[in-house]
Every structure is written in structure tokens, then in C-alpha cells.
Scaffold this motif. Structure first.
Motif, PDB file in Angstrom:
ATOM      1  N   GLY A  25      12.880  -7.068   4.740  1.00  0.00           N
ATOM      2  CA  GLY A  25      12.528  -7.747   3.498  1.00  0.00           C
ATOM      3  C   GLY A  25      12.540  -6.777   2.327  1.00  0.00           C
ATOM      4  O   GLY A  25      13.280  -5.792   2.332  1.00  0.00           O
ATOM      5  N   PHE A  26      11.702  -7.058   1.322  1.00  0.00           N
ATOM      6  CA  PHE A  26      11.691  -6.180   0.154  1.00  0.00           C
ATOM      7  C   PHE A  26      10.328  -5.534  -0.073  1.00  0.00           C
ATOM      8  O   PHE A  26      10.052  -5.016  -1.154  1.00  0.00           O
ATOM      9  N   THR A  27       9.477  -5.559   0.936  1.00  0.00           N
ATOM     10  CA  THR A  27       8.188  -4.874   0.834  1.00  0.00           C
ATOM     11  C   THR A  27       8.021  -3.948   2.037  1.00  0.00           C
ATOM     12  O   THR A  27       8.442  -4.285   3.148  1.00  0.00           O
ATOM     13  N   PHE A  28       7.391  -2.821   1.787  1.00  0.00           N
ATOM     14  CA  PHE A  28       7.328  -1.782   2.809  1.00  0.00           C
ATOM     15  C   PHE A  28       6.003  -1.041   2.756  1.00  0.00           C
ATOM     16  O   PHE A  28       5.515  -0.721   1.672  1.00  0.00           O
ATOM     17  N   ALA A  29       5.437  -0.756   3.933  1.00  0.00           N
ATOM     18  CA  ALA A  29       4.342   0.206   4.026  1.00  0.00           C
ATOM     19  C   ALA A  29       5.030   1.559   4.148  1.00  0.00           C
ATOM     20  O   ALA A  29       5.828   1.763   5.064  1.00  0.00           O
ATOM     21  N   VAL A  30       4.783   2.452   3.214  1.00  0.00           N
ATOM     22  CA  VAL A  30       5.521   3.720   3.224  1.00  0.00           C
ATOM     23  C   VAL A  30       4.758   4.774   4.005  1.00  0.00           C
ATOM     24  O   VAL A  30       3.610   4.563   4.423  1.00  0.00           O
ATOM     25  N   ALA A  31       5.413   5.920   4.193  1.00  0.00           N
ATOM     26  CA  ALA A  31       4.876   6.989   5.050  1.00  0.00           C
ATOM     27  C   ALA A  31       3.418   7.277   4.728  1.00  0.00           C
ATOM     28  O   ALA A  31       3.049   7.434   3.561  1.00  0.00           O
ATOM     29  N   GLY A  32       2.615   7.338   5.755  1.00  0.00           N
ATOM     30  CA  GLY A  32       1.209   7.688   5.601  1.00  0.00           C
ATOM     31  C   GLY A  32       0.298   6.517   5.306  1.00  0.00           C
ATOM     32  O   GLY A  32      -0.922   6.648   5.394  1.00  0.00           O
ATOM     33  N   LEU A  50       8.082  12.922  -8.014  1.00  0.00           N
ATOM     34  CA  LEU A  50       8.811  13.480  -6.874  1.00  0.00           C
ATOM     35  C   LEU A  50       9.237  14.920  -7.164  1.00  0.00           C
ATOM     36  O   LEU A  50       9.092  15.808  -6.316  1.00  0.00           O
ATOM     37  N   LYS A  51       9.745  15.144  -8.372  1.00  0.00           N
ATOM     38  CA  LYS A  51      10.169  16.506  -8.740  1.00  0.00           C
ATOM     39  C   LYS A  51       8.997  17.479  -8.653  1.00  0.00           C
ATOM     40  O   LYS A  51       9.137  18.600  -8.170  1.00  0.00           O
ATOM     41  N   GLU A  52       7.857  17.012  -9.136  1.00  0.00           N
ATOM     42  CA  GLU A  52       6.667  17.881  -9.106  1.00  0.00           C
ATOM     43  C   GLU A  52       6.264  18.193  -7.668  1.00  0.00           C
ATOM     44  O   GLU A  52       5.933  19.332  -7.340  1.00  0.00           O
ATOM     45  N   LEU A  53       6.329  17.189  -6.832  1.00  0.00           N
ATOM     46  CA  LEU A  53       5.954  17.405  -5.425  1.00  0.00           C
ATOM     47  C   LEU A  53       6.942  18.333  -4.729  1.00  0.00           C
ATOM     48  O   LEU A  53       6.549  19.183  -3.925  1.00  0.00           O
ATOM     49  N   GLU A  54       8.208  18.169  -5.050  1.00  0.00           N
ATOM     50  CA  GLU A  54       9.227  19.004  -4.410  1.00  0.00           C
ATOM     51  C   GLU A  54       9.106  20.460  -4.823  1.00  0.00           C
ATOM     52  O   GLU A  54       9.565  21.357  -4.107  1.00  0.00           O
ATOM     53  N   ALA A  55       8.493  20.678  -5.986  1.00  0.00           N
ATOM     54  CA  ALA A  55       8.330  22.059  -6.466  1.00  0.00           C
ATOM     55  C   ALA A  55       7.143  22.759  -5.785  1.00  0.00           C
ATOM     56  O   ALA A  55       7.008  23.975  -5.869  1.00  0.00           O
ATOM     57  N   LEU A  56       6.319  21.993  -5.120  1.00  0.00           N
ATOM     58  CA  LEU A  56       5.143  22.578  -4.448  1.00  0.00           C
ATOM     59  C   LEU A  56       5.560  23.239  -3.132  1.00  0.00           C
ATOM     60  O   LEU A  56       6.591  22.886  -2.556  1.00  0.00           O
ATOM     61  N   PRO A  57       4.743  24.173  -2.632  1.00  0.00           N
ATOM     62  CA  PRO A  57       5.065  24.783  -1.325  1.00  0.00           C
ATOM     63  C   PRO A  57       5.079  23.723  -0.223  1.00  0.00           C
ATOM     64  O   PRO A  57       4.336  22.746  -0.293  1.00  0.00           O
ATOM     65  N   ASP A  58       5.932  23.942   0.775  1.00  0.00           N
ATOM     66  CA  ASP A  58       6.041  22.982   1.879  1.00  0.00           C
ATOM     67  C   ASP A  58       4.720  22.846   2.630  1.00  0.00           C
ATOM     68  O   ASP A  58       4.041  23.841   2.872  1.00  0.00           O
ATOM     69  N   SER A  59       4.387  21.617   2.960  1.00  0.00           N
ATOM     70  CA  SER A  59       3.233  21.369   3.831  1.00  0.00           C
ATOM     71  C   SER A  59       3.449  19.999   4.451  1.00  0.00           C
ATOM     72  O   SER A  59       4.171  19.164   3.882  1.00  0.00           O
ATOM     73  N   PRO A  60       2.851  19.764   5.620  1.00  0.00           N
ATOM     74  CA  PRO A  60       3.062  18.444   6.262  1.00  0.00           C
ATOM     75  C   PRO A  60       2.644  17.298   5.352  1.00  0.00           C
ATOM     76  O   PRO A  60       3.338  16.286   5.257  1.00  0.00           O
ATOM     77  N   ASN A  95       2.496  17.248   2.100  1.00  0.00           N
ATOM     78  CA  ASN A  95       3.447  17.147   0.998  1.00  0.00           C
ATOM     79  C   ASN A  95       4.719  16.421   1.447  1.00  0.00           C
ATOM     80  O   ASN A  95       5.267  15.585   0.724  1.00  0.00           O
ATOM     81  N   ALA A  96       5.152  16.745   2.659  1.00  0.00           N
ATOM     82  CA  ALA A  96       6.379  16.118   3.177  1.00  0.00           C
ATOM     83  C   ALA A  96       6.195  14.607   3.311  1.00  0.00           C
ATOM     84  O   ALA A  96       7.116  13.837   3.010  1.00  0.00           O
ATOM     85  N   ILE A  97       5.016  14.198   3.734  1.00  0.00           N
ATOM     86  CA  ILE A  97       4.750  12.748   3.879  1.00  0.00           C
ATOM     87  C   ILE A  97       4.772  12.085   2.510  1.00  0.00           C
ATOM     88  O   ILE A  97       5.388  11.020   2.322  1.00  0.00           O
ATOM     89  N   GLN A  98       4.133  12.733   1.543  1.00  0.00           N
ATOM     90  CA  GLN A  98       4.105  12.150   0.187  1.00  0.00           C
ATOM     91  C   GLN A  98       5.507  12.057  -0.401  1.00  0.00           C
ATOM     92  O   GLN A  98       5.845  11.082  -1.079  1.00  0.00           O
ATOM     93  N   ILE A  99       6.295  13.091  -0.139  1.00  0.00           N
ATOM     94  CA  ILE A  99       7.681  13.080  -0.648  1.00  0.00           C
ATOM     95  C   ILE A  99       8.467  11.934   0.009  1.00  0.00           C
ATOM     96  O   ILE A  99       9.174  11.182  -0.668  1.00  0.00           O
ATOM     97  N   ALA A 100       8.309  11.800   1.330  1.00  0.00           N
ATOM     98  CA  ALA A 100       9.032  10.731   2.034  1.00  0.00           C
ATOM     99  C   ALA A 100       8.612   9.358   1.501  1.00  0.00           C
ATOM    100  O   ALA A 100       9.446   8.475   1.306  1.00  0.00           O
ATOM    101  N   ALA A 101       7.310   9.200   1.256  1.00  0.00           N
ATOM    102  CA  ALA A 101       6.810   7.921   0.740  1.00  0.00           C
ATOM    103  C   ALA A 101       7.391   7.643  -0.645  1.00  0.00           C
ATOM    104  O   ALA A 101       7.852   6.527  -0.934  1.00  0.00           O
ATOM    105  N   LEU A 102       7.399   8.657  -1.478  1.00  0.00           N
ATOM    106  CA  LEU A 102       7.938   8.479  -2.834  1.00  0.00           C
ATOM    107  C   LEU A 102       9.435   8.180  -2.800  1.00  0.00           C
ATOM    108  O   LEU A 102       9.926   7.342  -3.566  1.00  0.00           O
TER     109      LEU A 102
END
Lengths: 315, 438
Positions: A29-36, A211-221, A223-230
Motif C-alpha cells: 500500500g502507501f503507508t509504512f511502519a519504518v525502521a525502528g 538525512l544529510k545531517e544524520l549522514e554527517a554524524l559518526p556511524d552508530s547502529p 544512526n543507521a536505523i534513523q537513516i534507513a527510516a528517513l
């Protein structure tokens, strides 16, 4: 008649067709529960509680009383009735949901809300106190019966069933054209979304910046979930198509019929009394579907037969 | 029948054309089942193990893409039924049970969980001509394909040539009533806009409309003719979608922990203990899973019987057909088949539990045929719906033999299914105007 006018954003995290109703995360469909995020639960939430899954850059959930009148005459601000009701929270109790089960209980866009148990409450001395509460029943003579039992009853013919269920369904025949009001000026006015495509385009740009701001942050699990959700939100947010749902609404209108034993009315707070022997007419629309926020807007009026204590309340 | 078009005898008669369309119908139908099986096997939650939230976001895209392809295969099957009706044939919803072979008996069709190998096979099913540009592509190694096999596009090209040949030879190739055909704009309720859910079917009544149907089927499958494959993953045709999944999956499998699919066995089957097991099949032995698989197959068979009536409607009124559609598409496909399919891939295949899980096998115990007399068909189908609801109740009573964790995951869906089936049986009774026995 005391008319209580309410409005505001609600959240309903639900899968959309052609996904099954009980699809937990949204696939086709067009609605999604995103990562996390937790799984969908379809509950219509009118207040910003911890169970609301708040996404960035989305409207704040909260349906409140916006104004009142008695027999069409506005009640002035200094009146105690105004003081207690305006700004009060409107809620649907008992985990209300849109129920359709992909055409089993109702056609798409024709889903009734069930249960329909309306409450208006106000924070008084740091605690919320119910001022008005009343439940609508499928069968006022049997408060236990649910929609499945009604539909399963083979002694009822199609017309009987349609009359019982239809009372609480959105107004209009069975086609989208009759039920959905598109490009609704009332939706635009209530939500302030005068440029629906621009509203979503702005959201998209906000998400891309985030998303750009999150991608500029150091890698962390985390952070990766938030990036995937975004990334999913950005990929699924297509202003050119999603804007159509923003200006859509469906209209509900019925009489809340619950018997006195399930009705609550705080006479002291209201400075008056009402009849619970008669149904309370309610008329509202739900629309402005923001598929990224999983939120929509609700606006309407519940009318309560009312007799004020003492001198007339109207100035 | 399945091997008839492997050797290129060409299509010279109406019978040849009907036979080729039968093969096309079986292919489309079988592909739909294979794709659904793979999609149902995908994990949905990191708690299932060996997948992260980040990977699950990508997996959802794959699942969505596979579901879309499966919907279009279903639409292609509908289109083939229209082509058959147009030339005087009967809609054909029969197919062999799995495992089976197509493309001249060379290419195995197995129900298998999502994997690189499975997706590689899907690419092979959907790829353009066997001599096309991607002859040395890596997926061929994974799929372990036979050296040469006809493609779906080639089968349809033969069918199109057959139509063209027979139109020249016969004055009246199109003898079937187009009123008995189905098109997507007739679908009930709200999904009647062309292209809604990426499904489009039109009626066939002359050579141009037949060509249009065949062109659409080929282009949705292998894509428009071109010199080299598109690099756009957003392209909507099946071959390209599977190629993209293959590349993305290959990339993600560099993470050795990553296991996107549940441990689903190949070609699950419910058979008596003393019955011989077909090669490549896996006997399901867990009682609760066997009961659930039987429930799935009963639901699938009912859905097929409804579809046969829809695609063969003769003396049905418009409201009869609408009522059947309101039950067969939504909700049978979305609220019965899919939830049960997804539940089965979480249920233990064996007792004692080895960690392997089952899956839906889309098995029909008997031949699927048209129930010819309308009123008796309604009574029979209503009884089947009632039995289905009863069987679901039986399944729910067996769930306590499963682990608590699994019960917690699947019980809400199966309890909801029970409630829905109870109502569905009565909806069928009401909508088809059945009368209570006096």
C-alpha cells in the motif's frame, strides 16, 4: 442545544490496500511502519500520548474543543461553560479503529469507526477529568453485540445489515466518487494547507536536510536505523501523488445512542444538565490524510440537549 | 499439454491456439504462486534473527516488488482467459501441482524460499529471448538453467502469430462473447481506475485487441524491446525488477550474517505417511501446520472456483458477477490467502521441530472445473465457505501445540481470520441471494 465544535490532527497507523488489514508494517500500500517503529495497530489516536509514534516535521496530534454555542448563539469567553469546554481534549476511547477488513465488513472508504466512544475531558488540578462521555452502540437494546455478530446473523437480510452498519459509515453510496470529497475547501481551511503539493514538497526538503545531517554524524547502529527510516520516508513521499489525499475528506453523521448507564456527564463542571434518554447528534469529517505522518484531520460538532442551572448562560 | 509449445510446430488451427493459450495460462498461474511463495518467506522483523532494521527496509522493497509482479501475473492469467473466451475456448485455471516443469519440460518450477538462486530463476522465467544481450550474466550461474529453453515472450510471440495466421485463414476467429470477459474497469468498489494497483485488463474482441493484450503481457514481463537492459531499478517490468533485486541481494549478502528468508522448506506437501513423496517435495509432519496448510489449500480452491465462475460467467446477472468479484479479489486474496501464506512460513514443518518452516503449496486435490449450474454452484460454494470457517476454528484449537513465542505472533492473525471467515460465509449467502432452507 449545546453544540460543541471540535477539530485537530489525529494519528492512525494502518496498512493500506492492497495490503491486508492486519499487515503489520505495510508492503504494497502507501503507508509504512519504518525502521525502528513499532508495528501498526490501526488505533485512532486523537491525543498526543506516548503511544503516538511521532515522526519528524509532522503535525502535532491533538483534537480539542474549538468553540461552543447554544442554539447557534456563541457562548462568551468569560462564561464558565466556555472556560471548561473550550480547549478540552476530545478522545475516542477503547482503541477505536476504522473497520473494513478489505470488503468483509465494509467497502474501502466506507469504514465505520468502531468502537465509537466519545469523551471530552479537561485537565483540572493536574488531572484529566471527563466532562462528557457517551458510546454509540450497534444495537442500543444489547450493548454487548458487536459488528461481527450482526453481520453473521443470517436472519438479517442485506438491507437490514446495510441499515445497521450504514448508520455509522461515511455518508455516500458505495463508490469513491460519492463518498470521498476531493479538493475540499473545508479541509484546506481547517488545516491551513492551502498549497498541498507545496506542503509536502516542504516536508520532503526538511527530510532531505535531516538525512544529510544524520549522514554527517559518526556511524552508530541507532544512526543507521534513523537513516534507513528517513530514506524510506523520502522514497515514499511523492508530493505529486500524495497531495491528492491531503485535500480529501469523508463525512460521518449519526446519533450517538448509548444508554444512560454508559453515559457520563459532569453536571457540576458543565453547570447544567442534559438528557441522556435521547441520542446526541454528531457530525464530523475525517480527512487531510498525510500518508507520511500517518495522520489526518478531524473536525465536527456534537450536539447535546442542555439545560443550564440558574441564570441563562448566554450573554 | 505443458510441453506442447516447446517444439515449434506453429499454430495452424483454433485448437492449436487454444492449446498454446492453455500453456500460457498455466505458466502465468504457476509463476504467480512461485513469486508469492518467495515473498511470503521473507522475514519481517529483526527479532526473527540475522536481519537488521536497515536490511528490512530494503527487503520490504523487494517484497513489494515481488507482490506487484505476482498481481500482474494474475492479471496476465485473466488476460489469457479473455483471449481464450474470445476465440471460443474456456477460461483455464487448472495447472499441475508443484514441483513441476515448464518450457518443454526442461525448466523446474519449485516452490522455494527467497534466495539468490530463487531470484536468479525468476529472472530466467522473465527474461527476453534466450539469445539476448545478457547471455553471460552471473544470474545464469546461480539459477542453474538448462542450456536452452523457450521464454515466455517466445510463447506469446507464437500465440500472436497464431492469431494473425488464423485471422487470415478464418473469417470468424473471434466467436466468443466479449460480455463474458472481465476488464479491470469492471472491478468492484474503488479499485476500478485503470492501472490501480498496476493491474490492467481489457476485453479481447478482434486482432488488434488480441495484439494489444499480448503486447502488454510481454512488455510487463520482459520489458519493451531494446538493445541493452535498462539500468533503472524503477522500471516496472518483471525481468528488470528481478535483476535489480538480484544485484542488491548479492551486494547485501557480503554481510555473512544476513539471512533474509525464513528457513522454509522446498515444495511443502501434506500427504499420508504411507504415500509416496514426489521428487523434490518435503512432507510436512507437524499436525498444526498440516491443518493450516490444508486450510490454505481449501481457501485457494474456493478462490479458484469463484474465479472460474467470474471468468466463465454465463447466466450470472451483473450483480452476481459483482458479488463474486467483491469476494474473490478483495478479500479472499488479501485477507485469506496472504495472511495464511505468511503464517505458514513461520510454522514448523516437522514434528519434532527441526527449525525448518513450511509454506503454502497452492495445491488442488481435484481438478478445478466450472460448476455449471449457477444456483447449485452458489449453494456448494456457500457450504465450502462454512467449512472453511469451521476448519479455521479447528486450526486455532491446535495452536497451543506450538511454542509460546510463535503462538503470540500468529494467533492474532488466525483469530481475526476466523472472525472474517464466519462473516465471509454469510456475506456470500446474502450477496448471492441464497435462501434459508425451510
Amino acid at each position: 442545544m449545546l453544540n460543541i465544535h471540535f477539530g485537530g490532527w489525529f494519528q492512525c497507523r494502518l496498512a493500506t490496500e492492497p495490503d491486508p488489514t492486519d499487515e503489520p508494517r505495510g508492503v504494497s500500500g502507501f503507508t509504512f511502519a519504518v525502521a525502528g517503529e513499532p508495528d501498526f495497530d490501526r488505533i485512532i489516536r486523537l491525543q498526543d500520548a506516548p503511544s503516538v509514534v511521532k515522526r519528524s516535521h509532522t503535525p502535532t496530534v491533538g483534537v480539542t474543543v474549538k468553540g461552543i454555542d447554544i442554539d447557534g448563539q456563541p457562548v462568551p469567553e468569560q462564561n464558565p461553560l466556555y472556560q471548561v469546554l473550550v480547549g478540552a481534549q476530545v478522545e475516542l476511547l477503547d482503541d477505536a479503529k476504522f473497520i473494513g477488513q478489505n470488503y468483509i465488513l465494509a467497502l474501502a472508504r466506507k469504514e465505520p469507526i468502531d468502537p465509537f466512544h466519545l469523551q471530552i475531558s479537561k485537565k483540572i488540578d493536574s488531572q484529566y477529568k471527563a466532562i462528557v462521555r457517551r458510546k454509540d452502540l450497534w444495537d442500543p437494546s444489547n450493548s454487548k453485540i458487536d459488528i461481527y455478530q450482526i453481520l453473521k446473523d443470517r436472519t438479517k437480510n442485506l438491507e437490514d445489515v446495510e441499515a445497521i452498519v450504514g448508520r455509522r459509515q461515511p455518508i455516500g453510496k458505495d463508490t469513491a466518487r460519492d463518498v470521498l470529497q476531493r479538493q475540499s475547501p473545508e479541509v484546506a481551511e481547517a488545516t491551513g494547507i492551502l498549497d498541498a503539493c507545496g506542503y509536502l514538497q516542504q516536508r520532503l526538503e526538511q527530510l532531505q536536510r535531516e538525512l544529510k545531517e544524520l549522514e554527517a554524524l559518526p556511524d552508530s547502529p541507532n544512526n543507521a536505523i534513523q537513516i534507513a527510516a528517513l530514506q524510506t520516508r523520502i522514497r515514499k513521499l511523492i508530493p505529486e501523488t500524495a497531495y491528492q489525499l491531503l485535500l480529501v475528506k469523508v463525512n460521518y453523521q449519526f446519533d450517538i445512542n448509548g444508554p444512560t448507564n454508559v453515559t457520563h456527564l459532569d453536571k457540576e463542571l458543565l453547570h447544567g444538565e442534559t438528557s441522556v434518554d435521547v441520542p446526541w447528534p454528531i457530525k464530523f469529517w475525517m480527512g487531510a490524510w498525510d500518508s507520511d505522518a500517518l495522520c489526518g484531520y478531524m473536525k465536527g460538532t456534537v450536539s447535546i440537549p442542555f439545560k443550564p442551572f440558574g441564570p441563562k448562560l448566554i450573554a | 499439454m505443458t510441453n506442447s509449445m516447446a517444439e515449434d510446430h506453429g499454430i495452424k488451427t483454433r485448437e492449436d491456439l487454444i492449446d498454446a493459450l492453455y500453456e500460457a495460462a498455466e505458466l502465468e498461474h504457476s509463476l504467480c504462486c512461485l513469486y508469492l511463495f518467495a515473498a511470503f518467506s521473507l522475514k519481517r522483523d529483526p527479532e526473527e534473527g540475522n536481519v537488521t532494521w536497515v536490511q528490512i527496509e530494503k527487503m520490504r522493497e523487494w517484497e513489494s516488488s515481488i507482490f506487484l509482479v505476482a498481481r500482474q501475473e494474475m492479471a496476465h492469467l485473466g488476460y489469457v482467459c479473455n483471449l481464450l473466451t474470445a476465440i471460443g475456448g474456456a477460461p483455464h485455471l487448472r495447472r499441475p501441482n508443484f514441483p513441476t516443469k515448464y518450457f518443454g519440460g526442461k525448466f523446474p518450477f519449485d516452490l522455494e524460499a527467497f534466495s539468490l538462486k530463487t531470484i536468479a530463476k525468476f529472472i530466467c522465467y522473465e527474461r527476453p529471448h534466450k539469445d539476448s544481450f545478457e547471455q553471460n550474466h552471473e544470474y545464469l550461474r546461480f539459477a542453474n538453467v538448462p542450456p536452452a529453453y523457450d521464454t515466455i515472450g517466445e510463447l506469446y510471440t507464437k500465440i500472436q502469430k497464431g492469431f494473425e495466421t488464423l485471422v487470415q485463414k478464418k473469417e470468424s476467429l473471434f466467436i466468443g462473447p466479449d460480455s463474458a470477459q472481465i476488464e479491470s474497469q469492471d472491478f468492484p468498489g474503488f479499485y476500478n481506475r485503470p492501472g490501480m494497483y498496476q493491474i490492467e485488463i481489457y476485453k479481447v474482441f478482434d486482432l488488434d485487441s488480441a495484439r494489444r493484450a499480448i503486447k502488454q503481457i510481454i512488455e510487463e514481463g520482459e520489458g519493451p524491446k531494446r538493445e541493452k537492459p535498462s539500468e533503472e531499478c524503477e522500471e516496472s517490468y518483471h525481468y528488470q525488477r528481478f535483476l535489480c533485486i538480484f544485484e542488491e541481494l548479492k551486494d547485501m549478502e557480503q554481510d555473512s550474517q544476513f539471512q533474509p528468508a525464513r528457513p522454509v522448506v522446498d515444495n511443502p506437501v501434506v500427504l499420508p505417511d504411507d504415500a509416496g513423496l514426489p521428487d523434490g517435495s518435503t512432507r510436512i509432519t507437524h499436525p498444526a501446520t498440516k491443518a493450516t496448510l490444508d486450510l490454505f489449500n481449501a481457501a485457494y480452491e474456493i478462490m479458484m472456483l469463484l474465479l472460474i465462475r467470474i471468468f466463465s460467467h454465463i447466466d450470472e446477472t451483473e450483480s452476481d458477477v459483482l458479488a463474486l468479484q467483491k469476494i474473490a479479489f478483495f478479500p479472499m486474496m488479501t485477507m485469506v490467502i496472504r495472511p495464511l501464506g505468511e503464517v505458514l512460513t513461520q510454522m514448523p514443518a516437522f514434528e519434532p521441530d527441526t527449525g525448518h518452516t513450511a509454506g503454502p503449496n497452492f495445491e488442488v486435490a481435484r481438478d478445478l472445473t466450472l460448476l455449471p449450474h449457477k444456483q447449485t454452484a452458489w449453494i456448494y460454494l456457500h457450504e465450502r465457505f462454512q467449512e472453511l470457517a469451521k476448519d479455521c476454528n479447528g486450526v486455532n484449537h491446535q495452536l497451543n501445540t506450538l511454542s509460546e513465542d510463535l503462538q503470540e505472533r500468529i494467533r492474532p492473525r488466525l483469530c481475526q481470520l476466523q472472525k472474517n471467515l464466519d462473516v465471509l460465509a454469510v456475506n456470500f449467502f446474502r450477496q448471492l441471494n441464497l435462501q434459508e432452507k425451510s
